[in-house]
Design a protein around this motif. Structure first.
Motif, short mmCIF file in Angstrom:
data_model
loop_
_atom_site.label_atom_id
_atom_site.label_comp_id
_atom_site.label_asym_id
_atom_site.label_seq_id
_atom_site.Cartn_x
_atom_site.Cartn_y
_atom_site.Cartn_z
N PHE A 80 3.12 6.57 -5.02
CA PHE A 80 2.75 6.76 -6.42
C PHE A 80 1.69 7.87 -6.53
O PHE A 80 1.83 8.83 -7.31
CB PHE A 80 2.22 5.42 -6.97
CG PHE A 80 1.96 5.37 -8.46
CD1 PHE A 80 2.21 6.45 -9.30
CD2 PHE A 80 1.46 4.20 -9.02
CE1 PHE A 80 1.96 6.37 -10.67
CE2 PHE A 80 1.21 4.11 -10.39
CZ PHE A 80 1.45 5.19 -11.21
N GLY A 81 0.63 7.74 -5.75
CA GLY A 81 -0.44 8.74 -5.81
C GLY A 81 0.06 10.13 -5.48
O GLY A 81 -0.22 11.11 -6.18
N ALA A 82 0.83 10.22 -4.40
CA ALA A 82 1.35 11.53 -3.97
C ALA A 82 2.31 12.09 -5.02
O ALA A 82 2.22 13.27 -5.39
CB ALA A 82 2.07 11.38 -2.62
N TYR A 115 5.49 0.55 -11.76
CA TYR A 115 4.41 1.43 -12.25
C TYR A 115 4.85 2.89 -12.22
O TYR A 115 4.54 3.67 -13.13
CB TYR A 115 3.15 1.27 -11.39
CG TYR A 115 2.32 0.05 -11.73
CD1 TYR A 115 2.71 -1.22 -11.32
CD2 TYR A 115 1.14 0.15 -12.45
CE1 TYR A 115 1.96 -2.34 -11.61
CE2 TYR A 115 0.38 -0.97 -12.76
CZ TYR A 115 0.79 -2.21 -12.33
OH TYR A 115 0.04 -3.32 -12.63
N VAL A 154 -1.87 10.36 -15.33
CA VAL A 154 -0.70 9.63 -14.84
C VAL A 154 -1.00 8.16 -15.04
O VAL A 154 -1.87 7.61 -14.37
CB VAL A 154 -0.45 9.95 -13.35
CG1 VAL A 154 0.54 8.97 -12.74
CG2 VAL A 154 0.07 11.38 -13.20
N LYS A 155 -0.34 7.53 -16.01
CA LYS A 155 -0.72 6.15 -16.34
C LYS A 155 0.44 5.36 -16.93
O LYS A 155 1.45 5.94 -17.34
CB LYS A 155 -1.88 6.17 -17.34
CG LYS A 155 -1.49 6.74 -18.70
CD LYS A 155 -2.59 6.47 -19.72
CE LYS A 155 -2.10 6.70 -21.11
NZ LYS A 155 -2.43 5.66 -22.05
N GLU A 191 4.02 16.58 -5.88
CA GLU A 191 4.59 16.94 -4.58
C GLU A 191 5.79 16.05 -4.28
O GLU A 191 5.82 14.89 -4.69
CB GLU A 191 3.55 16.76 -3.46
CG GLU A 191 2.28 17.59 -3.63
CD GLU A 191 2.51 19.07 -3.40
OE1 GLU A 191 3.29 19.43 -2.50
OE2 GLU A 191 1.92 19.88 -4.16
N TYR A 230 1.99 2.49 -3.30
CA TYR A 230 0.98 3.21 -4.08
C TYR A 230 0.60 4.55 -3.46
O TYR A 230 0.13 5.45 -4.16
CB TYR A 230 -0.23 2.31 -4.34
CG TYR A 230 0.16 1.26 -5.32
CD1 TYR A 230 0.19 1.54 -6.68
CD2 TYR A 230 0.64 0.03 -4.90
CE1 TYR A 230 0.64 0.61 -7.60
CE2 TYR A 230 1.09 -0.91 -5.81
CZ TYR A 230 1.09 -0.60 -7.15
OH TYR A 230 1.56 -1.52 -8.05
N MET A 231 0.78 4.69 -2.17
CA MET A 231 0.61 6.02 -1.57
C MET A 231 1.68 6.96 -2.12
O MET A 231 1.40 8.11 -2.45
CB MET A 231 0.71 5.92 -0.04
CG MET A 231 -0.48 5.20 0.59
SD MET A 231 -0.20 4.87 2.34
CE MET A 231 -1.66 3.86 2.71
N ALA A 279 0.84 -1.21 0.00
CA ALA A 279 0.00 0.00 0.00
C ALA A 279 0.87 1.25 0.00
O ALA A 279 0.58 2.22 -0.72
CB ALA A 279 -0.93 -0.01 1.21
N GLY A 301 2.30 11.53 -8.09
CA GLY A 301 1.53 11.88 -9.27
C GLY A 301 0.95 13.28 -9.21
O GLY A 301 0.57 13.85 -10.23
N THR A 302 0.88 13.86 -8.01
CA THR A 302 0.41 15.24 -7.89
C THR A 302 1.57 16.23 -8.06
O THR A 302 1.35 17.44 -8.04
CB THR A 302 -0.24 15.51 -6.51
OG1 THR A 302 0.77 15.46 -5.50
CG2 THR A 302 -1.34 14.50 -6.20
#
Lengths: 355, 245
Positions: free
Chosen positions: A64-66, A91, A211-212, A71, A61-62, A58, A68-69
Motif C-alpha cells: 500500500f505504502g509503496a 484499503y 492517499v486515503k 512506483e 501495507y508495505m 504488514a 501510494g508513491t
C-alpha cells in the motif's frame, strides 16, 4: 526471444521485472515461496527493492505504502496469506493505488493443504476484505499465461488505478513449462503526479497529494463509491478476457472452467470429439470482470442442452455461471477440492453422465 | 524588526477537530517547525494513524497517506524503501502503536527503517471514547476498565520506548513530554533530531511524547497537565533511551 524452461513461480517473478516492476515485498508461504527466492537474487541485479516482511498483514501495507508513491510494486502469497492481506486490499482499492497481488492458491479452508485448488474464487472476485470494492482478477491456465498476465497486470493496475490479482494455483506455481516473455506487454510507467505521494517537489502543481480511504461525509463517500463502481463497470466494457474452445461445433454440452482445471477439460473435449461427441468450453481468463455475455451466448446456442461448471472447488464460479445463463439451460457442477486434479477420463465420465 | 513568531509553513491555517486542552496541537506544531527548519516540506510524506490523529493530514501541508489501524510503520516501510529520497514520518497514538500495531512498529524498528515515528502516549484510547490502552496506568479508569485497570487481568502498562530501546539494531529512541514549556522545548529538539537522523539516513528514530486527554480522563485541561505530571511521568521517565552513536 527463445523459449526458456522455467518453474511457474520463478517465471512470475521474472515477468514482473520484465514488466518494469522493481519492488517486491512478501512473506514466505507454500506453494509460492520460490517467487521470493528468485527475486531476492534478481532484484538487486536490477537495482530493485526486495523485502521480506514480518507477516502478510504488514506486507499488505508495505505494498500500500509503496503503491501510494506511484512506483510499480508486487507481492505474491497463497490462500491463508491472502486472507491476511485482504484488509490492506480493501484499503488499497478504496485509496486507488495500482499494485499487483499474486495468489498461488492452495486448498482450504483454514490451513487446508498445500496442493492446488480454486477455493479462493469467492475471496478474489467477491471481495476478501470489507466494503464495496472489486478486484480485477486474471486467471492463467499455465506458466506462459501466468507470465503474460503478470505483465499485463501492471498496465491494468495503472489503467484502473487499483489492485489487480493474478489467481493461479499450486500447480501453475510449481510446474515447469517453456515460456517466453513478450516484450510488447511491457509498458512505460505512467505519470502519477496528480495523485501519488511522491513528494511535492516532484510535481509542477506544487500541491500536496493525499492517499486515503476515509470519507466521513455520507455524500462524499457515496460519490467515492460511485466513482469506484464506474471503474468496475468500465472493466466490464473494456477488459473482459476469455477463451472459447470448440464452440464452432454443434456441441451438446458447454463446460465452464478456468485455470489448471480447464486444461484437463480441454483434453477431455478432444477425446470426446474423437468419439463423435461435441463438447465446448468457455474459459474465463478474467474472473472479474466476468464474461457474462459470452457465457450466455454459448449456453443458449440451439445445440447446447446443458452447461456444467467444472472447478477445483465445492462450487463457486458456478454461481456466476448460473447468473449468466439466466435459467435458459440447466447448469450442473462438478468439483474436487482436496488437492487432487480430476483426470480427463473422470471428466469424460461426468460429461457422458449428463448427455 | 522582523516577525518574532509565526505559523510554520507546513502547518495549515485551519481549525482542528481536537478537543480543548488536547496536546496534539502542540506536537503537530513541533513536527511542523522541525520540517520547516530542516527544509523538508517538499519531500516529506506523513502517514496518519487510526485514532484521534487520523485527520492529521488536514493540518499539514505535505503529502500524506492514511494507514489502517496500527499499520503505519508497514506503510512507511513501503514508502521509504521504494523512495529513499523521501522523508517519511508516522504519527501514532498508543492504541494504534502499542496495541494493534505492536508487530509493525517492533519489526520496522528492528529492521532499522530510516523513517521517523512520533508516538503520542496519553494512556488511553481517544477517538473511540476512552477505552483502556496498553499504556493505561494501574488503577486508571477507562470505559473498558470502569473500576480502574486491573493489572492481574491485563498486565502492566507497556513502556514502548524501553521496549524498542532494548532492540540491538541502532536507533534513536527518546521519551519526552509536552506538559510544561521547558518540556515542550526539549520535545522540539528531540523531534528535530529524529528528522535529522533520517536526513542523514542514519537510523530509525522514535519520539514518544507524554500527552494529555482531558475529555476521556474527565479532567479540565489544567488538571490534566497536573495529573499527567504526577502520575504518568513517574512511570514513563523522560529522556533519551537510545542514541545511534
Amino acid at each position: 526471444m527463445a523459449k526458456v524452461l522455467m518453474k511457474g513461480n520463478e517465471a512470475i517473478g521474472e515477468a514482473a521485472i520484465r514488466a518494469g516492476c522493481k519492488n517486491y515485498f512478501a512473506y514466505p508461504i507454500t506453494p509460492q515461496s520460490e517467487v521470493a527466492e528468485y527475486l531476492v537474487k534478481r532484484l538487486p541485479e536490477e537495482g530493485g527493492v526486495f523485502l521480506q516482511g514480518e507477516s502478510e498483514v504488514a506486507v499488505g501495507y508495505m505494498i500500500f505504502g509503496a503503491a501510494g508513491t506511484g512506483e510499480r510494486v508486487m507481492t505474491t502469497s497463497s490462500s491463508p496469506g491472502i486472507s491476511l492481506m485482504s484488509e490492506a486490499i480493501s484499503y488499497i482499492a478504496a485509496a486507488q493505488c495500482p499494485c499487483v497481488f499474486v495468489n498461488i492458491v492452495r486448498c482450504g479452508p483454514g490451513l487446508g493443504g498445500i496442493l492446488p485448488a480454486q477455493g479462493d474464487y469467492f475471496q478474489a472476485t467477491k471481495g476478501g476484505g470489507h466494503g464495496d470494492y472489486r478486484l480485477l482478477v486474471l486467471a492463467p491456465d499455465g506458466v506462459q499465461e501466468a507470465v503474460e498476465m503478470t505483465m499485463q497486470a501492471f498496465t491494468l493496475a495503472e489503467k484502473y488505478r487499483g489492485p489487480v490479482m493474478i489467481l493461479g494455483d499450486g500447480l501453475i506455481g510449481q510446474m515447469m513449462e517453456p515460456v517466453e516473455f513478450p516484450e510488447d506487454l511491457a509498458t512505460e510507467p505512467i505519470n502519477n503526479d496528480d495523485w501519488a505521494t511522491n513528494g511535492m517537489s516532484t510535481r509542477k502543481s506544487k500541491k500536496r497529494n493525499l492517499v486515503k480511504s476515509l470519507f466521513l461525509d455520507p455524500t462524499d463517500l457515496n460519490n467515492h463509491n460511485l466513482a469506484l463502481k464506474a471503474k468496475y463497470d468500465q472493466m466490464g466494457r473494456e477488459d473482459i478476457q476469455f477463451e472459447a474452445y470448440n464452440t464452432d461445433t454443434d456441441y451438446q454440452v458447454l463446460i465452464t472452467s478456468y485455470g489448471t482445471m480447464s486444461r484437463v477439460c480441454r483434453t477431455a473435449i478432444d477425446s470426446l470429439k474423437e468419439e463423435g461427441i461435441e463438447v465446448a468450453m468457455l474459459r474465463p481468463k478474467t474472473l472479474f470482470p466476468f464474461p457474462e455475455a459470452a457465457i450466455y451466448d454459448a449456453a443458449t446456442k440451439d445445440s447446447c442442452k446443458t452447461v456444467i461448471s467444472i472447478e477445483l472447488s465445492m462450487g463457486q464460479m458456478v454461481e456466476d455461471v448460473e447468473r449468466c445463463v439466466k435459467g435458459q439451460r440447466p447448469v450442473e457442477f462438478y468439483g474436487e477440492c482436496g488437492g487432487d486434479i480430476p483426470s480427463p477420463e473422470k471428466i469424460i465420465d461426468i460429461i457422458k453422465g449428463i448427455i | 524588526m522582523g516577525k518574532a513568531f509565526s505559523k510554520p509553513t507546513v502547518l495549515n491555517d485551519t481549525m482542528t477537530h481536537y478537543c480543548p486542552g488536547c496536546t496534539h496541537g502542540i506536537v503537530h506544531r513541533l513536527v511542523a517547525e522541525a520540517i520547516d527548519e530542516l527544509g523538508l516540506q517538499e519531500r516529506t510524506v506523513g502517514v496518519a494513524p487510526v485514532g484521534c490523529a487520523v485527520l492529521a493530514y488536514n493540518y499539514f501541508d505535505c503529502d500524506f497517506q492514511e494507514a489502517a489501524h496500527g499499520r503505519a510503520p508497514a506503510m512507511a516501510t513501503g514508502i521509504k524503501r521504494v523512495r529513499p529520497d523521501l522523508i517519511v514520518f508516522t504519527y501514532q497514538g498508543d492504541g494504534d502503536l502499542a496495541s494493534i500495531g505492536m508487530g509493525e512498529i517492533i519489526h520496522a524498528a528492528n529492521r532499522g527503517e530510516k523513517f521517523t515515528t512520533i508516538f503520542i502516549n496519553n494512556a488511553i484510547y481517544g477517538m473511540t471514547g476512552g477505552q483502556m490502552a496498553p499504556t493505561t496506568l494501574p488503577g486508571q479508569r477507562a470505559t473498558t476498565a470502569p473500576m480502574g485497570r486491573d493489572t492481574d487481568a491485563t498486565g502492566m502498562p507497556i513502556k514502548m520506548s524501553n521496549l524498542l530501546g532494548g532492540l540491538v539494531t541502532p536507533a534513536y529512541v527518546t521519551r519526552q513530554a509536552v506538559l510544561k514549556p521547558q518540556q515542550i522545548n526539549k520535545t522540539k529538539k528531540a523531534i528535530k533530531q529524529a528528522f535529522q537522523y533520517q536526513v542523514e539516513n542514519k537510523c530509525f528514530s522514535f519520539v514518544e511524547v507524554i500527552s494529555t486527554c482531558p475529555t476521556n480522563w474527565g479532567l479540565t485541561p489544567v488538571d490534566s497537565l497536573k495529573w499527567a505530571e504526577e502520575n504518568l511521568l513517574p512511570y514513563y521517565e523522560l529522556g533519551d533511551i537510545k542514541t545511534p552513536e
